[in-house]
Scaffold this active site. Structure first.
Site, PDB file in Angstrom:
ATOM      1  N   ARG A  50       0.824  -1.221   0.000  1.00 33.03           N
ATOM      2  CA  ARG A  50       0.000   0.000   0.000  1.00 33.03           C
ATOM      3  C   ARG A  50       0.854   1.265   0.000  1.00 33.03           C
ATOM      4  NH1 ARG A  50      -3.104  -1.562   5.280  1.00 33.03           N
ATOM      5  NH2 ARG A  50      -0.893  -1.904   5.688  1.00 33.03           N
ATOM      6  N   LYS A 151       3.785 -19.035   5.052  1.00 34.11           N
ATOM      7  CA  LYS A 151       3.197 -19.533   6.286  1.00 34.11           C
ATOM      8  C   LYS A 151       2.950 -18.356   7.232  1.00 34.11           C
ATOM      9  CE  LYS A 151       5.536 -20.102   9.882  1.00 34.11           C
ATOM     10  NZ  LYS A 151       6.622 -19.490  10.683  1.00 34.11           N
ATOM     11  N   ASP A 180       7.283 -23.863   3.018  1.00 35.35           N
ATOM     12  CA  ASP A 180       7.785 -24.169   4.350  1.00 35.35           C
ATOM     13  C   ASP A 180       9.292 -24.099   4.183  1.00 35.35           C
ATOM     14  OD1 ASP A 180       8.986 -25.649   6.521  1.00 35.35           O
ATOM     15  OD2 ASP A 180       6.933 -26.133   7.089  1.00 35.35           O
ATOM     16  N   HIS A 181       9.896 -23.017   4.655  1.00 33.20           N
ATOM     17  CA  HIS A 181      11.284 -22.798   4.241  1.00 33.20           C
ATOM     18  C   HIS A 181      12.232 -23.866   4.802  1.00 33.20           C
ATOM     19  CE1 HIS A 181      11.876 -20.613   8.100  1.00 33.20           C
ATOM     20  NE2 HIS A 181      13.151 -20.858   7.929  1.00 33.20           N
ATOM     21  N   LYS A 185      15.840 -26.067   2.994  1.00 33.13           N
ATOM     22  CA  LYS A 185      17.190 -26.201   3.543  1.00 33.13           C
ATOM     23  C   LYS A 185      17.820 -27.481   2.992  1.00 33.13           C
ATOM     24  CE  LYS A 185      16.030 -23.858   7.917  1.00 33.13           C
ATOM     25  NZ  LYS A 185      16.776 -22.601   7.927  1.00 33.13           N
ATOM     26  N   GLU A 219      16.568 -21.035  18.931  1.00 30.66           N
ATOM     27  CA  GLU A 219      17.090 -19.745  18.464  1.00 30.66           C
ATOM     28  C   GLU A 219      17.670 -18.972  19.631  1.00 30.66           C
ATOM     29  OE1 GLU A 219      14.633 -17.799  15.267  1.00 30.66           O
ATOM     30  OE2 GLU A 219      13.090 -18.935  16.310  1.00 30.66           O
ATOM     31  N   ASP A 238       4.097 -21.364  15.345  1.00 32.63           N
ATOM     32  CA  ASP A 238       5.115 -20.711  14.529  1.00 32.63           C
ATOM     33  C   ASP A 238       6.115 -21.717  13.955  1.00 32.63           C
ATOM     34  OD1 ASP A 238       6.374 -18.305  13.534  1.00 32.63           O
ATOM     35  OD2 ASP A 238       7.950 -18.582  15.038  1.00 32.63           O
ATOM     36  N   HIS A 243       7.245 -26.346  10.309  1.00 37.12           N
ATOM     37  CA  HIS A 243       8.622 -26.769  10.034  1.00 37.12           C
ATOM     38  C   HIS A 243       8.990 -28.101  10.700  1.00 37.12           C
ATOM     39  CE1 HIS A 243       8.823 -22.779   8.535  1.00 37.12           C
ATOM     40  NE2 HIS A 243       9.039 -22.173   9.680  1.00 37.12           N
ATOM     41  N   LYS A 341      12.529 -19.710  21.389  1.00 34.67           N
ATOM     42  CA  LYS A 341      13.289 -18.467  21.275  1.00 34.67           C
ATOM     43  C   LYS A 341      14.182 -18.373  22.518  1.00 34.67           C
ATOM     44  CE  LYS A 341      10.865 -16.659  17.766  1.00 34.67           C
ATOM     45  NZ  LYS A 341      11.460 -16.518  16.420  1.00 34.67           N
ATOM     46  N   LYS A 346      21.894 -21.219  18.983  1.00 32.40           N
ATOM     47  CA  LYS A 346      21.079 -21.366  17.766  1.00 32.40           C
ATOM     48  C   LYS A 346      21.411 -22.731  17.215  1.00 32.40           C
ATOM     49  CE  LYS A 346      19.837 -19.515  13.265  1.00 32.40           C
ATOM     50  NZ  LYS A 346      18.408 -19.808  13.365  1.00 32.40           N
TER      51      LYS A 346
HETATM   52  N1  NDP Z   1       9.370 -11.931   8.458  1.00 28.06           N
HETATM   53  C1  NDP Z   1       9.685 -13.219   8.525  1.00 28.06           C
HETATM   54  O1  NDP Z   1      10.803 -13.631   8.886  1.00 28.06           O
HETATM   55  C2  NDP Z   1       8.675 -14.247   8.168  1.00 28.06           C
HETATM   56  C3  NDP Z   1       7.418 -13.892   7.738  1.00 28.06           C
HETATM   57  N2  NDP Z   1       6.520 -14.854   7.385  1.00 28.06           N
HETATM   58  C4  NDP Z   1       5.191 -14.490   6.929  1.00 28.06           C
HETATM   59  O2  NDP Z   1       5.274 -13.635   5.804  1.00 28.06           O
HETATM   60  C5  NDP Z   1       4.229 -12.698   5.820  1.00 28.06           C
HETATM   61  C6  NDP Z   1       4.815 -11.297   5.823  1.00 28.06           C
HETATM   62  O3  NDP Z   1       5.615 -11.138   6.969  1.00 28.06           O
HETATM   63  P1  NDP Z   1       6.489  -9.844   7.238  1.00 28.06           P
HETATM   64  O4  NDP Z   1       7.181  -9.414   6.013  1.00 28.06           O
HETATM   65  O5  NDP Z   1       7.286 -10.145   8.436  1.00 28.06           O
HETATM   66  O6  NDP Z   1       5.377  -8.776   7.616  1.00 28.06           O
HETATM   67  P2  NDP Z   1       5.491  -7.195   7.610  1.00 28.06           P
HETATM   68  O7  NDP Z   1       4.455  -6.702   8.536  1.00 28.06           O
HETATM   69  O8  NDP Z   1       6.889  -6.744   7.762  1.00 28.06           O
HETATM   70  O9  NDP Z   1       5.063  -6.814   6.125  1.00 28.06           O
HETATM   71  C7  NDP Z   1       3.743  -6.906   5.669  1.00 28.06           C
HETATM   72  C8  NDP Z   1       3.709  -6.410   4.235  1.00 28.06           C
HETATM   73  O10 NDP Z   1       2.373  -6.482   3.760  1.00 28.06           O
HETATM   74  C9  NDP Z   1       2.026  -5.231   3.169  1.00 28.06           C
HETATM   75  N3  NDP Z   1       0.584  -5.092   3.273  1.00 28.06           N
HETATM   76  C10 NDP Z   1      -0.160  -5.047   4.406  1.00 28.06           C
HETATM   77  N4  NDP Z   1      -1.462  -4.936   4.086  1.00 28.06           N
HETATM   78  C11 NDP Z   1      -1.515  -4.932   2.733  1.00 28.06           C
HETATM   79  C12 NDP Z   1      -2.578  -4.848   1.803  1.00 28.06           C
HETATM   80  N5  NDP Z   1      -3.849  -4.719   2.201  1.00 28.06           N
HETATM   81  N6  NDP Z   1      -2.279  -4.870   0.479  1.00 28.06           N
HETATM   82  C13 NDP Z   1      -0.980  -4.956   0.058  1.00 28.06           C
HETATM   83  N7  NDP Z   1       0.051  -5.053   0.892  1.00 28.06           N
HETATM   84  C14 NDP Z   1      -0.221  -5.029   2.211  1.00 28.06           C
HETATM   85  C15 NDP Z   1       2.832  -4.215   3.986  1.00 28.06           C
HETATM   86  O11 NDP Z   1       3.065  -3.012   3.299  1.00 28.06           O
HETATM   87  P3  NDP Z   1       2.109  -1.716   3.364  1.00 28.06           P
HETATM   88  O12 NDP Z   1       1.873  -1.440   4.798  1.00 28.06           O
HETATM   89  O13 NDP Z   1       2.894  -0.696   2.639  1.00 28.06           O
HETATM   90  O14 NDP Z   1       0.879  -2.111   2.634  1.00 28.06           O
HETATM   91  C16 NDP Z   1       4.146  -4.966   4.078  1.00 28.06           C
HETATM   92  O15 NDP Z   1       4.835  -4.829   2.851  1.00 28.06           O
HETATM   93  C17 NDP Z   1       3.400 -13.028   7.055  1.00 28.06           C
HETATM   94  O16 NDP Z   1       2.396 -13.930   6.692  1.00 28.06           O
HETATM   95  C18 NDP Z   1       4.403 -13.707   7.953  1.00 28.06           C
HETATM   96  O17 NDP Z   1       3.790 -14.556   8.892  1.00 28.06           O
HETATM   97  C19 NDP Z   1       6.846 -16.185   7.415  1.00 28.06           C
HETATM   98  C20 NDP Z   1       8.084 -16.607   7.825  1.00 28.06           C
HETATM   99  C21 NDP Z   1       9.096 -15.686   8.267  1.00 28.06           C
HETATM  100  O1  LIG Z   2       9.307 -19.497  10.210  1.00 26.07           O
HETATM  101  C1  LIG Z   2       9.997 -19.053  11.092  1.00 26.07           C
HETATM  102  O2  LIG Z   2      11.303 -19.427  11.144  1.00 26.07           O
HETATM  103  C2  LIG Z   2      12.250 -18.649  11.837  1.00 26.07           C
HETATM  104  C3  LIG Z   2      13.453 -19.566  12.082  1.00 26.07           C
HETATM  105  O3  LIG Z   2      13.966 -19.949  10.848  1.00 26.07           O
HETATM  106  P1  LIG Z   2      15.447 -20.480  10.736  1.00 26.07           P
HETATM  107  O4  LIG Z   2      15.607 -20.798   9.307  1.00 26.07           O
HETATM  108  O5  LIG Z   2      16.342 -19.365  11.204  1.00 26.07           O
HETATM  109  O6  LIG Z   2      15.542 -21.661  11.653  1.00 26.07           O
HETATM  110  C4  LIG Z   2      11.724 -18.129  13.153  1.00 26.07           C
HETATM  111  O7  LIG Z   2      12.647 -17.188  13.677  1.00 26.07           O
HETATM  112  C5  LIG Z   2      10.404 -17.443  12.936  1.00 26.07           C
HETATM  113  O8  LIG Z   2       9.866 -17.064  14.192  1.00 26.07           O
HETATM  114  C6  LIG Z   2       9.431 -18.348  12.231  1.00 26.07           C
HETATM  115  O9  LIG Z   2       8.272 -17.605  11.863  1.00 26.07           O
END
Ligand code: NDP
Ligand SMILES: O=C1O[C@H](COP(=O)(O)O)[C@@H](O)[C@H](O)[C@H]1O
Length: 489
Positions: A50, A151, A180-181, A185, A219, A238, A243, A341, A346
């Site tokens: 957005r 996820k 599922d990352h 691996k 972690e 989580d 995983h 956590k 780690k």
């Molecule tokens: N971060 C991580 O390490 C991990 C994340 N995930 C999953 O990935 C997903 C994203 O996580 P993460 O990046 O951490 O989250 P963030 O909160 O950092 O980012 C969310 C993103 O979604 C965008 N967004 C929110 N609402 C809307 C909308 N209505 N339309 C378009 N874009 C939108 C936001 O941008 P804006 O506000 O500009 O719209 C932002 O770019 C989640 O489902 C999370 O559970 C899974 C594993 C690991």
């Molecule tokens: O999906 C997730 O994984 C990370 C841990 O990933 P790893 O590859 O570093 O083992 C975790 O930190 C996070 O909370 C979880 O959403």
């Protein structure tokens, strides 16, 4: 040298392109694959979110992300420039039908014909249905468009069903790539090679020889900037539902007929469906949940979970479960799963402890054989076994360890899991992604645990940040005469 071929030209449309995941994992992963020649220069990465950003502003964020998350030795200005040329940005609210879909259509229309189109949903999962519906109504889903779902797929079986159903209205299951990352691996995939390419292991891989299996993902870090998400999730949702159960499936599955996606997924889902349900009787002794309290991490004092949050919480930062699999191969073999956590180290690993030898041949009993599969860090395998003590003329035994460190052994860079997975979606290669029935079977198995915990039927334990976890988890294994594998620094 990593074997990888250039994939077809693609348009990767990332929803959530300004978020943590995109910046920390997705853009660096695509950059690395460009450096390796796997990404064609005509490919495009179209970020959407957005936030009202110009293309140049988004490119500048992308550059910052690469600077931060790509190793400095791998940061090559020429490749970075080529990468940024591929990067586009469309400001768009994916959940709204009246948002800037024309902007997305406009960018996509330039190279529509020969480009594989992949939509990556890196937003909160409750948007996945609306984004799919809007893409469909805008006519942006081509016949072979793939969708990659981050996820968590929901927070329980019901919500997972709803998400899968909503996305499934617009994308056929064969085009849905649930990430599922852990499956990305190399060391997790290596479980398949270890088990089925080596007669030595294949022959002893059952309860006849194996006493117990431990699967750990620990972690050092706390919840970092993700407290809002994490506090609604907890370690079970989580890490375990996805995983660690996937890792368990690879350890426990029967040999698949082939390495084609459906054969491997059939074998995995059979394991999930054979997990013995945890019930009122077993829950208090087979599950441990805990929160970290103030402690030490990497030489500094760190706050406890509740202090970090600033409010009360019933969310666990530590989970340990004792699972059993009701198949002839695994009857009565405990699988201990834990994730946390703020642990002492780690470490993600699988520890297979073999039954002791019953031989009376030697003056002392041989130690148990232990196989440790190090998923990360220091990817590798160690094998503890008995040899004759060369100083003992009476056939005394010594325990010794064979230890293979993959990076040293093969002189390869161990890639981040996302690298492989992002391009597998372009290739339409689904074996390392999760099928719908797997997600659902995993939610079904954790459901009674989530329910009992939400009703406080299992008390919340505590552990100091920087420790190996709560006493209750030690006791859970002690009841079986086992100890956690935690001698690493
Ligand atoms: N971060 C991580 O390490 C991990 C994340 N995930 C999953 O990935 C997903 C994203 O996580 P993460 O990046 O951490 O989250 P963030 O909160 O950092 O980012 C969310 C993103 O979604 C965008 N967004 C929110 N609402 C809307 C909308 N209505 N339309 C378009 N874009 C939108 C936001 O941008 P804006 O506000 O500009 O719209 C932002 O770019 C989640 O489902 C999370 O559970 C899974 C594993 C690991
Ligand atoms: O999906 C997730 O994984 C990370 C841990 O990933 P790893 O590859 O570093 O083992 C975790 O930190 C996070 O909370 C979880 O959403």
């Amino acid at each position: 040298m990593t074997q990888c071929h250039q994939v077809a030209p693609f348009d990767y449309v990332i929803f959530g392109a300004t978020g943590d995941l995109t910046m920390r994992k997705l853009l660096p992963a695509l950059y690395y694959r460009l450096t390796m020649g796997q990404v064609p220069d005509t490919a495009r990465i179209i970020g959407t979110a957005r936030s009202p950003l110009k293309r140049s502003e988004y490119q500048s964020r992308a550059r910052d992300a690469l600077k931060r998350f790509v190793k400095s030795d791998d940061f090559d200005e020429d490749v970075v420039d080529r990468f940024l040329d591929m990067v586009h940005y469309v400001s768009l609210d994916g959940s709204k039908p009246d948002s800037n879909w024309d902007g997305l259509r406009e960018v996509l229309s330039h190279k529509a014909e020969d480009h594989v189109r992949v939509f990556y949903y890196a937003t909160a999962p409750d948007l996945y249905g609306a984004i799919s519906k809007n893409l469909h109504h805008e006519g942006l889903i081509t016949d072979d468009s793939r969708v990659v779902l981050e996820k968590p797929i929901g927070i329980d079986l019901k919500s997972a069903d709803e998400i899968n159903e909503a996305v499934g209205q617009y994308f056929k299951e064969s085009y849905v790539f649930r990430i599922d990352h852990y499956l990305g691996k190399e060391t997790v995939q290596n479980v398949i090679a270890l088990r089925f390419a080596n007669p030595l292991f294949e022959a002893v891989w059952s309860g006849e020889h194996i006493e117990s299996v431990q699967i750990t993902a620990g972690e050092l870090v706390g919840v970092e900037g993700r407290a809002a998400y994490y506090d609604n999730s907890g370690a079970l949702r989580d890490m375990v539902q996805n995983h660690l159960l996937q890792v368990l499936c690879l350890v426990a599955m029967e040999k698949p007929d082939t390495l084609q996606a459906d054969d491997v997924r059939d074998a995995k889902v059979a394991v999930l469906k054979s997990l013995v349900p945890l019930d009122a009787a077993s829950l208090p002794t087979s599950t441990v949940r805990a929160q970290y309290t103030k402690g030490h991490s990497k030489g500094s004092t760190v706050d406890g979970y509740l202090d970090e949050l600033g409010h009360e919480s019933n969310t666990e930062t530590y989970v340990a479960l004792r699972a059993e699999i009701d198949t002839p191969r695994w009857k009565n073999v405990p699988f201990y799963i834990r994730s946390a956590k703020r642990l002492k180290a780690k470490v993600s690993e699988i520890v297979v402890t073999f039954k002791p030898s019953a031989t009376k041949l030697f003056p002392s009993q041989p130690e148990k054989n232990v196989l440790v599969i190090r998923i990360q860090p220091d990817e590798g395998i160690s094998w503890q076994f008995n040899v004759k003590n060369p100083m003992d003329d009476e056939f005394g035994l010594w325990e010794t360890t064979l230890d293979v460190h993959f990076e040293r052994e093969f002189s390869v860079r161990y890639p981040d899991a996302y690298e492989r997975l992002l391009l597998d979606a372009v290739r339409g290669y689904p074996v390392l992604f999760i099928r719908r029935d797997e997600v659902e079977a995993a939610w079904k198995w954790v459901a009674p645990v989530m329910e009992a915990w939400s009703k406080n039927e299992v008390p919340m334990a505590h552990y100091a940040a920087g420790s190996w976890g709560p006493e209750e988890a030690r006791q859970m294994l002690a009841r079986d005469g086992q100890v956690w594998h935690e001698d690493m620094e």
